[in-house]
Design an enzyme around this catalytic site. Structure first.
Site: not given
Length: 520
Positions: A131, A161, A255-256
């Site tokens: 994402h 993901d 931070n993803s």
């Protein structure tokens, strides 16, 4: 009796006085030092600076603190910031809604978003979230020493993901991958990210600590995302794997895609999502187990797609009532509700209402466990599936096949040409009305009408209603001049602008200089 008359000697008298003064000075210094009068500090109350608690009394905590410092020093060089320029093709929900706030109306449809990633090999492979990079028109990766690189997508897997991108170069600092199978609830972990620029502030290299709160969490985030995405067809949401590691380490936007590491500095997960009504941290963070992500990365690098092993059953976790009805030794397992035709499960003889309790001797406690276990294997692998049937265990040999979801991934729409300028602004001619409103003496120049949130211009605080006067030392008379100037600027170059911008008091500045790098 005659006494000799003493003759006065001026030199001798001066010597005695000098000795007396010297002795007095030394004695005074000694007394002053005893009372602390000779300390070199400014006038004011005395402040104690020594430790009040002996180090021995808090040594375990000091050791843990030093461990965190050492881990951060070792891991952060491999953590990168990922900047993505993409067009908004649909209403972002699910996982994206956690990290990328919705853009206000009237903003350009090309937006700049940021996430994190980490280098997994010296030649520039980077692991991150799907994402973070999906729908990308351009991707730029910034490394610890300040260099930036254009990146290409190696492959993505929306069902887990996970994504892999690549930057060109060598001798990059690579992170060490651990094993998520060895993660224990209660152990310390660090969540590391490189959020970059947020609301005018630099948030490079954010390190937070917490413990593992749980394993095997199913949030239905990935499945929901796939169901709402018109690009994907068929039963693809059924192949979503959600087996998250839960932590109370702070994970927020940006931070993803960064690494979650153990106290040995090994990556045990990819920071992915937070459970929050606001999109900001509220005590629950989640990471993709690195064993699963590593398996996906191997396929993406080798084949450009994921070759998922496939059993061919629809199942759910066992309930207490199931355990009673099917005479199970414990409340654990995956209850087979349906067996798909012409699948490895049907060919091997697995039946509906069988309860799968182990694969190759590894216990299966929930349906997530079974899905995760099979996903770590490769098509063609032969496994021993233990099932309970009629209250008795039995072993069934199954040869796994490749999951059929690859052909369900529809082609993403081809992005249209960018409408925003290369640094993320749109401009217009300065009309007399605009000149009057901004208190300008002339209509020459180009006024900034919209700014991409988080884009290169926004990072340098070039905002709405700024009037561009020069670009690279060339006078700007109107919006056409801006377009012509940017045609001469290549990706990666720095463009220098001079603009007049409105102040808070309603006046307009005389001259602001903005040096902005055009994204690669």
């Amino acid at each position: 009796m005659n006494k000799e008359r003493e003759v006065y000697d001026p030199l001798r008298a001066k010597t005695k006085i000098a000795l007396f003064v010297a002795v007095s000075f030394l004695c005074g210094m000694g007394l002053a030092s005893q009372f602390g009068f000779t300390d070199a500090r400014p006038a004011g109350p005395y402040v104690e600076t020594g430790p009040q608690v002996p180090a021995s009394a808090v040594q375990p905590a000091l050791d843990l603190s030093n461990a965190f410092v050492n881990i951060a020093d070792a891991v952060t060089p491999s953590v990168v910031r990922i900047e993505v320029r993409r067009r908004q093709l649909r209403n972002d929900r699910g996982i994206q809604e956690f990290f990328f706030p919705r853009e206000p109306r009237g903003q350009p449809d090309v937006v700049t978003v940021e996430g994190s990633g980490f280098i997994t090999s010296e030649d520039g492979y980077v692991m991150t979230n799907n994402h973070v990079v999906e729908d990308a028109e351009a991707i730029t990766v910034a490394v610890r020493d300040g260099r930036t690189f254009p990146a290409e997508v190696v492959g993505t897997d929306p069902t887990t993901d996970v994504a892999v991108i690549k930057i060109d170069g060598s001798n990059f600092p690579a992170a060490s991958l651990g094993s998520s199978a060895e993660v224990r609830v209660g152990e310390w972990v660090l969540a590391i990210g490189n959020p970059g620029f947020s609301r005018g502030s630099s948030l490079d290299y954010s390190v937070t600590a917490g413990i593992v709160s749980a394993r095997g969490r199913n949030l239905s985030l990935i499945a929901n995302e796939l169901e709402q995405d018109p690009r994907f067809t068929g039963n693809l949401p059924g192949f979503a794997i959600e087996d998250f590691i839960q932590t109370d380490a702070v994970i927020n936007r940006g931070n993803s895609g960064g690494p979650m590491v153990n106290l040995r500095g090994q990556v045990i997960g990819i920071n992915t999502a937070i459970a929050s009504a606001t999109g900001f941290y509220q005590g629950y963070g989640f990471a993709i187990p690195i064993d699963l992500a590593h398996r996906v990365m191997e396929d993406l690098v080798a084949y450009g797609r994921v070759r998922r092993a496939y059993l061919g059953v629809r199942m759910r976790s066992v309930t207490p009532e199931d355990a009673e009805v099917y005479e199970l030794p414990e409340i654990a397992g995956a209850l087979v509700q349906e067996v798909t035709e012409d699948t490895p499960a049907e060919e091997a003889g697995i039946q509906a209402v069988d309860v799968i309790t182990a694969v190759d001797g590894e216990a299966i406690h929930t349906s997530n466990d079974l899905q995760h276990n099979i996903a770590l294997r490769a098509p063609g692998d032969q496994v021993r599936v233990t099932v309970y049937r009629d209250g008795k265990p039995m072993d069934i040999q199954v040869r796994l096949e490749e999951a059929p979801f690859s052909d369900q991934l529809a082609e993403a729409p081809t992005p249209r040409a960018r409408t925003a300028d290369k640094i993320g602004i749109q401009v217009a001619d300065v009309t007399p009305e605009i000149a009057s409103r901004l208190n300008l003496e002339t209509t020459e120049g180009a006024v900034v009408q919209s700014v991409q949130p988080g884009g290169p211009a926004a990072r340098r605080n070039l905002g709405l209603n700024c009037v561009i006067r020069e670009i690279n030392r060339q006078a700007i008379r109107d919006a056409d001049d801006v377009e012509a100037a940017f045609r001469e600027v290549e990706a990666g170059e720095v463009v220098s602008l001079i603009a007049q911008c409105p102040r808070r008091d309603g006046s307009t500045s005389d001259r602001n200089v903005y040096n902005i790098r055009v994204p690669r």
